[in-house]
Design an enzyme around this catalytic site. Structure first.
Site, PDB file in Angstrom:
ATOM      1  N   LYS A  12       0.832  -1.089  -0.075  1.00  0.00           N
ATOM      2  CA  LYS A  12       0.031  -0.176   0.101  1.00  0.00           C
ATOM      3  C   LYS A  12       0.966   1.164  -0.002  1.00  0.00           C
ATOM      4  O   LYS A  12       1.904   1.175   0.471  1.00  0.00           O
ATOM      5  CB  LYS A  12      -0.932   0.033   1.378  1.00  0.00           C
ATOM      6  CG  LYS A  12      -0.342   0.119   2.744  1.00  0.00           C
ATOM      7  CD  LYS A  12       0.028   1.447   2.979  1.00  0.00           C
ATOM      8  CE  LYS A  12       0.713   1.406   4.668  1.00  0.00           C
ATOM      9  NZ  LYS A  12       1.462   2.727   4.711  1.00  0.00           N
ATOM     10  N   GLY A 101       7.348   1.301   4.942  1.00  0.00           N
ATOM     11  CA  GLY A 101       6.059   2.396   4.719  1.00  0.00           C
ATOM     12  C   GLY A 101       5.209   1.544   3.754  1.00  0.00           C
ATOM     13  O   GLY A 101       4.378   2.332   3.484  1.00  0.00           O
ATOM     14  N   ASP A 139      -2.403  -1.255  10.183  1.00  0.00           N
ATOM     15  CA  ASP A 139      -2.588  -1.292   8.887  1.00  0.00           C
ATOM     16  C   ASP A 139      -2.993  -2.710   8.374  1.00  0.00           C
ATOM     17  O   ASP A 139      -3.419  -2.782   7.240  1.00  0.00           O
ATOM     18  CB  ASP A 139      -1.037  -1.036   8.273  1.00  0.00           C
ATOM     19  CG  ASP A 139      -0.431   0.069   8.282  1.00  0.00           C
ATOM     20  OD1 ASP A 139      -1.317   1.281   8.588  1.00  0.00           O
ATOM     21  OD2 ASP A 139       0.640   0.378   8.102  1.00  0.00           O
TER      22      ASP A 139
HETATM   23  O1  C5P Z   1       0.023  -0.686  14.984  1.00  0.00           O
HETATM   24  P1  C5P Z   1       1.517  -0.889  14.724  1.00  0.00           P
HETATM   25  O2  C5P Z   1       1.917  -1.928  15.366  1.00  0.00           O
HETATM   26  O3  C5P Z   1       1.774  -1.184  13.139  1.00  0.00           O
HETATM   27  O4  C5P Z   1       2.141   0.495  14.896  1.00  0.00           O
HETATM   28  C1  C5P Z   1       3.510   0.364  15.031  1.00  0.00           C
HETATM   29  C2  C5P Z   1       3.938   1.557  15.715  1.00  0.00           C
HETATM   30  O5  C5P Z   1       3.654   2.759  14.928  1.00  0.00           O
HETATM   31  C3  C5P Z   1       3.384   1.715  17.030  1.00  0.00           C
HETATM   32  O6  C5P Z   1       3.967   1.200  17.992  1.00  0.00           O
HETATM   33  C4  C5P Z   1       3.447   3.312  17.371  1.00  0.00           C
HETATM   34  O7  C5P Z   1       4.449   3.763  17.838  1.00  0.00           O
HETATM   35  C5  C5P Z   1       3.290   3.810  15.937  1.00  0.00           C
HETATM   36  N1  C5P Z   1       1.721   4.334  15.708  1.00  0.00           N
HETATM   37  C6  C5P Z   1       1.190   5.550  16.242  1.00  0.00           C
HETATM   38  N2  C5P Z   1       0.029   5.584  15.961  1.00  0.00           N
HETATM   39  C7  C5P Z   1      -0.789   5.173  14.974  1.00  0.00           C
HETATM   40  C8  C5P Z   1      -0.181   3.759  14.228  1.00  0.00           C
HETATM   41  C9  C5P Z   1       1.130   3.332  14.640  1.00  0.00           C
HETATM   42  O8  C5P Z   1       1.914   6.041  17.278  1.00  0.00           O
HETATM   43  N3  C5P Z   1      -1.976   5.318  14.417  1.00  0.00           N
END
Ligand code: C5P
Length: 303
Positions: A12, A101, A139
């Protein structure tokens, strides 16, 4: 031949990524537009004596093959939900760049949810799969659905967005990845403690997607994490600039980076841009992809 299920899942790009202040949970409130693009990982699930992961394909370095891999956690969630033991082999064939990313790890988790559901004939309702996806990462729900969607909350609360036609992208990737958590922490540092703007997607951008208007979309591409990604890796700024000089309609960092995404007018402009960007020597790899495409789907089953 023993039973196996293969699922294909796309990568994505976030064509818009608005990031609000850090919440109490540690996450940030987002207003983002995801678009899936046709660079695919394939996940094959088959019976084994214990849960194991192997990784092949274009990108393998640094991919964990233990419980740190979201695909492992996805398999355990489905196994628990349908009362199976999780003794399966998960083979991940990677074409989505890693730590880039483009949600490669989240894509593999979404694909594993779908593959395990099919492998065990579990028939898990879509809402339950969505909830499991949200548990695995912000995601992951989008990677189940694909297409084009607005994501709010942590990015996990989705609504479909109408689009017309095909958007052609060029992606420039780098051998060294960036950590999503570190990029979010950096944007907090850069903004300071008193930042409190709520994120919102401009209606003009939704209009550009609905009309299939690539020049308008190119002007409206935006990512609040871009400044932090460039601060972490200064050559990203030069690459984004170079793509614009070489004729891209717009450029931005994909997600938390470091992948640079360039929107092209059409397929032939995208192919020209791939060649021109390679020649700059500013980026490590360049490829062309288009979106939107559908999310994680079973592509073959053998019994
Ligand atoms: O949700 P995920 O584990 O993919 O997110 C990885 C990191 O990205 C989280 O630990 C956080 O530090 C950051 N994040 C965030 N806010 C979001 C999504 C991700 O701060 N909405």
């Amino acid at each position: 031949m023993s039973k196996s299920v293969t699922v294909r899942v796309p990568g994505k790009v976030n064509v818009y990524l608005g990031v609000g202040p850090r919440e109490f949970s540690g996450y940030h409130e987002l207003a983002t537009i995801f678009q899936s693009v046709n660079v695919y990982d394939e996940i094959t699930v088959s019976q084994a004596s214990e849960l194991k992961i192997s990784v092949s394909g274009r990108y393998t370095e640094g991919v964990p093959t233990d419980s740190r891999n979201l695909a492992w956690q996805a398999a355990e969630l489905v196994a628990r939900a349908c009362g199976e033991d999780s003794n399966i082999h998960i083979e991940i064939d990677k074409s989505i760049p890693i730590a880039a990313g483009m949600a490669g790890g989240s894509a593999d988790a979404a694909a594993t949810l779908v593959a395990c559901d099919a492998f065990w004939n579990a028939g898990i309702p879509r809402e339950q799969l969505d909830a499991m996806a949200g548990q695995l990462g912000s995601d992951v729900p989008f990677m189940l659905h694909g297409g084009c969607a607005l994501g709010v909350g942590r990015g996990d609360v989705l609504s479909p967005v109408m689009t017309r036609g095909v958007f052609h992208w060029v992606f420039a990737t780098f051998d060294d990845g960036l950590s999503t958590a570190q990029i979010y922490a950096k944007i907090d540092d850069m903004r300071g403690l008193d930042f409190e703007l709520d994120p919102a997607v401009p209606t003009e951008l939704l209009g550009a997607l609905t009309r299939g208007d690539a020049p308008a979309l190119g002007r409206l591409l935006h990512n609040d994490l871009q400044a932090a990604a460039i601060a972490a890796k200064s050559k990203l700024g030069d690459a984004l600039e170079a793509g614009l000089e070489l004729g891209a309609l717009g450029s931005l960092i994909s997600g938390s980076g470091p992948t640079c995404a360039f929107l092209a007018r059409d397929e032939s402009s995208a192919i020209d841009l791939v060649v021109a960007l390679k020649a700059t020597g500013l980026v490590d790899h360049v490829f062309h992809a288009h979106g939107p495409v559908h999310g994680a789907r079973v592509i073959s089953t053998s019994r």
